[in-house]
Scaffold this motif. Structure first.
Motif, PDB file in Angstrom:
ATOM      1  N   TRP A   1      -4.404  11.118   6.691  1.00 15.69           N
ATOM      2  CA  TRP A   1      -3.270  10.345   6.210  1.00 15.69           C
ATOM      3  C   TRP A   1      -3.667   9.513   4.997  1.00 15.69           C
ATOM      4  O   TRP A   1      -4.842   9.277   4.722  1.00 15.69           O
ATOM      5  CB  TRP A   1      -2.709   9.447   7.308  1.00 15.69           C
ATOM      6  CG  TRP A   1      -3.596   8.295   7.660  1.00 15.69           C
ATOM      7  CD1 TRP A   1      -4.722   8.325   8.429  1.00 15.69           C
ATOM      8  CD2 TRP A   1      -3.449   6.946   7.235  1.00 15.69           C
ATOM      9  NE1 TRP A   1      -5.277   7.079   8.510  1.00 15.69           N
ATOM     10  CE2 TRP A   1      -4.519   6.203   7.775  1.00 15.69           C
ATOM     11  CE3 TRP A   1      -2.514   6.282   6.449  1.00 15.69           C
ATOM     12  CZ2 TRP A   1      -4.680   4.845   7.564  1.00 15.69           C
ATOM     13  CZ3 TRP A   1      -2.678   4.923   6.236  1.00 15.69           C
ATOM     14  CH2 TRP A   1      -3.743   4.223   6.793  1.00 15.69           C
ATOM     15  N   THR A   2      -2.659   9.093   4.280  1.00 17.30           N
ATOM     16  CA  THR A   2      -2.761   8.077   3.237  1.00 17.30           C
ATOM     17  C   THR A   2      -1.655   7.077   3.576  1.00 17.30           C
ATOM     18  O   THR A   2      -0.862   7.332   4.487  1.00 17.30           O
ATOM     19  CB  THR A   2      -2.530   8.666   1.828  1.00 17.30           C
ATOM     20  OG1 THR A   2      -1.166   9.066   1.694  1.00 17.30           O
ATOM     21  CG2 THR A   2      -3.460   9.839   1.551  1.00 17.30           C
ATOM     22  N   PRO A   3      -1.553   5.974   2.856  1.00 14.40           N
ATOM     23  CA  PRO A   3      -0.482   5.028   3.187  1.00 14.40           C
ATOM     24  C   PRO A   3       0.943   5.579   3.063  1.00 14.40           C
ATOM     25  O   PRO A   3       1.870   4.980   3.595  1.00 14.40           O
ATOM     26  CB  PRO A   3      -0.720   3.882   2.203  1.00 14.40           C
ATOM     27  CG  PRO A   3      -2.196   3.900   1.976  1.00 14.40           C
ATOM     28  CD  PRO A   3      -2.539   5.372   1.940  1.00 14.40           C
ATOM     29  N   SER A   4       1.141   6.739   2.390  1.00 10.30           N
ATOM     30  CA  SER A   4       2.503   7.276   2.277  1.00 10.30           C
ATOM     31  C   SER A   4       2.656   8.711   2.773  1.00 10.30           C
ATOM     32  O   SER A   4       3.751   9.260   2.738  1.00 10.30           O
ATOM     33  CB  SER A   4       2.991   7.205   0.827  1.00 10.30           C
ATOM     34  OG  SER A   4       2.310   8.152   0.017  1.00 10.30           O
TER      35      SER A   4
ATOM     36  N   ASN B   1       0.506   9.163  -5.935  1.00 13.02           N
ATOM     37  CA  ASN B   1       0.784  10.584  -5.727  1.00 13.02           C
ATOM     38  C   ASN B   1       1.720  11.131  -6.802  1.00 13.02           C
ATOM     39  O   ASN B   1       1.595  12.280  -7.212  1.00 13.02           O
ATOM     40  CB  ASN B   1       1.386  10.823  -4.338  1.00 13.02           C
ATOM     41  CG  ASN B   1       0.329  10.894  -3.274  1.00 13.02           C
ATOM     42  OD1 ASN B   1      -0.418  11.843  -3.191  1.00 13.02           O
ATOM     43  ND2 ASN B   1       0.244   9.849  -2.462  1.00 13.02           N
ATOM     44  N   ARG B   2       2.640  10.332  -7.225  1.00 13.57           N
ATOM     45  CA  ARG B   2       3.637  10.781  -8.207  1.00 13.57           C
ATOM     46  C   ARG B   2       3.069  10.904  -9.614  1.00 13.57           C
ATOM     47  O   ARG B   2       3.390  11.840 -10.332  1.00 13.57           O
ATOM     48  CB  ARG B   2       4.812   9.802  -8.184  1.00 13.57           C
ATOM     49  CG  ARG B   2       5.892  10.043  -9.156  1.00 13.57           C
ATOM     50  CD  ARG B   2       6.904  10.980  -8.618  1.00 13.57           C
ATOM     51  NE  ARG B   2       7.968  11.124  -9.581  1.00 13.57           N
ATOM     52  CZ  ARG B   2       8.980  11.874  -9.405  1.00 13.57           C
ATOM     53  NH1 ARG B   2       9.092  12.535  -8.286  1.00 13.57           N
ATOM     54  NH2 ARG B   2       9.897  11.986 -10.307  1.00 13.57           N
ATOM     55  N   PHE B   3       2.198   9.939 -10.004  1.00 15.04           N
ATOM     56  CA  PHE B   3       1.796   9.870 -11.399  1.00 15.04           C
ATOM     57  C   PHE B   3       0.306  10.075 -11.677  1.00 15.04           C
ATOM     58  O   PHE B   3      -0.051  10.419 -12.800  1.00 15.04           O
ATOM     59  CB  PHE B   3       2.220   8.518 -11.995  1.00 15.04           C
ATOM     60  CG  PHE B   3       3.699   8.305 -11.965  1.00 15.04           C
ATOM     61  CD1 PHE B   3       4.544   9.066 -12.762  1.00 15.04           C
ATOM     62  CD2 PHE B   3       4.254   7.355 -11.129  1.00 15.04           C
ATOM     63  CE1 PHE B   3       5.922   8.876 -12.726  1.00 15.04           C
ATOM     64  CE2 PHE B   3       5.628   7.158 -11.094  1.00 15.04           C
ATOM     65  CZ  PHE B   3       6.464   7.922 -11.896  1.00 15.04           C
ATOM     66  N   LEU B   4      -0.558   9.856 -10.705  1.00 13.46           N
ATOM     67  CA  LEU B   4      -1.987   9.878 -10.997  1.00 13.46           C
ATOM     68  C   LEU B   4      -2.750  11.055 -10.396  1.00 13.46           C
ATOM     69  O   LEU B   4      -3.656  11.579 -11.028  1.00 13.46           O
ATOM     70  CB  LEU B   4      -2.640   8.567 -10.536  1.00 13.46           C
ATOM     71  CG  LEU B   4      -2.106   7.299 -11.200  1.00 13.46           C
ATOM     72  CD1 LEU B   4      -2.766   6.070 -10.591  1.00 13.46           C
ATOM     73  CD2 LEU B   4      -2.325   7.344 -12.704  1.00 13.46           C
ATOM     74  N   LEU B   5      -2.429  11.437  -9.180  1.00 13.09           N
ATOM     75  CA  LEU B   5      -3.185  12.495  -8.510  1.00 13.09           C
ATOM     76  C   LEU B   5      -2.671  13.877  -8.881  1.00 13.09           C
ATOM     77  O   LEU B   5      -1.463  14.107  -8.943  1.00 13.09           O
ATOM     78  CB  LEU B   5      -3.097  12.351  -6.991  1.00 13.09           C
ATOM     79  CG  LEU B   5      -3.877  11.227  -6.341  1.00 13.09           C
ATOM     80  CD1 LEU B   5      -3.678  11.262  -4.827  1.00 13.09           C
ATOM     81  CD2 LEU B   5      -5.354  11.312  -6.673  1.00 13.09           C
TER      82      LEU B   5
ATOM     83  N   PRO C   1       0.814  -1.226   0.000  1.00 15.19           N
ATOM     84  CA  PRO C   1       0.000   0.000   0.000  1.00 15.19           C
ATOM     85  C   PRO C   1       0.844   1.270   0.000  1.00 15.19           C
ATOM     86  O   PRO C   1       0.487   2.251  -0.652  1.00 15.19           O
ATOM     87  CB  PRO C   1      -0.834  -0.108   1.284  1.00 15.19           C
ATOM     88  CG  PRO C   1      -0.890  -1.564   1.572  1.00 15.19           C
ATOM     89  CD  PRO C   1       0.423  -2.121   1.092  1.00 15.19           C
ATOM     90  N   PHE C   2       1.962   1.244   0.716  1.00 19.01           N
ATOM     91  CA  PHE C   2       2.863   2.403   0.727  1.00 19.01           C
ATOM     92  C   PHE C   2       3.387   2.685  -0.671  1.00 19.01           C
ATOM     93  O   PHE C   2       3.303   3.811  -1.164  1.00 19.01           O
ATOM     94  CB  PHE C   2       4.023   2.168   1.707  1.00 19.01           C
ATOM     95  CG  PHE C   2       5.084   3.224   1.622  1.00 19.01           C
ATOM     96  CD1 PHE C   2       4.907   4.449   2.229  1.00 19.01           C
ATOM     97  CD2 PHE C   2       6.264   2.994   0.923  1.00 19.01           C
ATOM     98  CE1 PHE C   2       5.880   5.441   2.142  1.00 19.01           C
ATOM     99  CE2 PHE C   2       7.237   3.967   0.826  1.00 19.01           C
ATOM    100  CZ  PHE C   2       7.044   5.200   1.440  1.00 19.01           C
ATOM    101  N   VAL C   3       3.923   1.675  -1.330  1.00 21.29           N
ATOM    102  CA  VAL C   3       4.497   1.852  -2.663  1.00 21.29           C
ATOM    103  C   VAL C   3       3.427   2.299  -3.658  1.00 21.29           C
ATOM    104  O   VAL C   3       3.649   3.217  -4.462  1.00 21.29           O
ATOM    105  CB  VAL C   3       5.185   0.551  -3.141  1.00 21.29           C
ATOM    106  CG1 VAL C   3       5.591   0.644  -4.605  1.00 21.29           C
ATOM    107  CG2 VAL C   3       6.389   0.250  -2.263  1.00 21.29           C
TER     108      VAL C   3
END
Length: 155
Positions: free
Chosen positions: A124-127, A12-16, A4-6
């Motif tokens: 929070w989110t997983p990362s 967050n990096r590519f979709l949001l 879930p973290f990864v």
């Protein structure tokens, strides 16, 4: 727990879009629109208070003065805010072992028999995570230094 973290890091990096992400640092909280979105309250201004950022190993943290707008009236609050660590490895360990989630849950949901700060933001989110709470220094709460008052200096 690592998956879930990864996946959240990749999301967050590519979709949001930036508008849908939690902040990546406490400095991001200076954006009053972002702070308003994550707090669920109308925010006019966010600025550093008397202390700037402090980078601990496990979190990124800072003290802010937040101006909320409630029924057309401005209200200033002093808050202490924390986000995830800046270093990827530390952030991964803290997220994978639920340290951040547990801290949020403790402040937001557990009633303790001692003075605890009011919570302005706990999400929070997983990362990623954001915790913003009352700055108890403004309430004249003393944070004792273990090394100055409780340890025999002769050691």
């Amino acid at each position: 727990k690592g998956l879930p973290f990864v996946l959240d890091v990749l999301k967050n990096r590519f979709l949001l879009s930036k508008e849908k992400q939690l902040p990546s640092s406490v400095a991001s909280l200076l954006d009053h629109n972002l702070y308003s979105r994550i707090s669920g309250r109308k925010v006019k201004k966010v600025e550093y208070s008397d202390r700037l950022e402090q980078h601990a190993n496990s979190t990124d943290r800072a003290w802010f003065k937040v101006t909320y707008v409630n029924n057309g009236k401005e209200e200033e609050s002093y808050v202490f805010a924390k986000t995830q660590a800046k270093t990827f490895f530390v952030r991964a360990i803290m997220c994978i072992f639920d340290v951040y989630r547990n801290e949020l849950d403790t402040y937001a949901n557990v009633k303790m028999p001692v003075l605890t700060p009011g919570v302005h933001v706990a999400t929070w989110t997983p990362s990623r995570f954001v915790l913003a709470m009352d700055d108890l220094r403004k309430e004249k709460v003393e944070f004792p230094n273990l090394w100055e008052k409780h340890v025999d200096k002769a050691l």
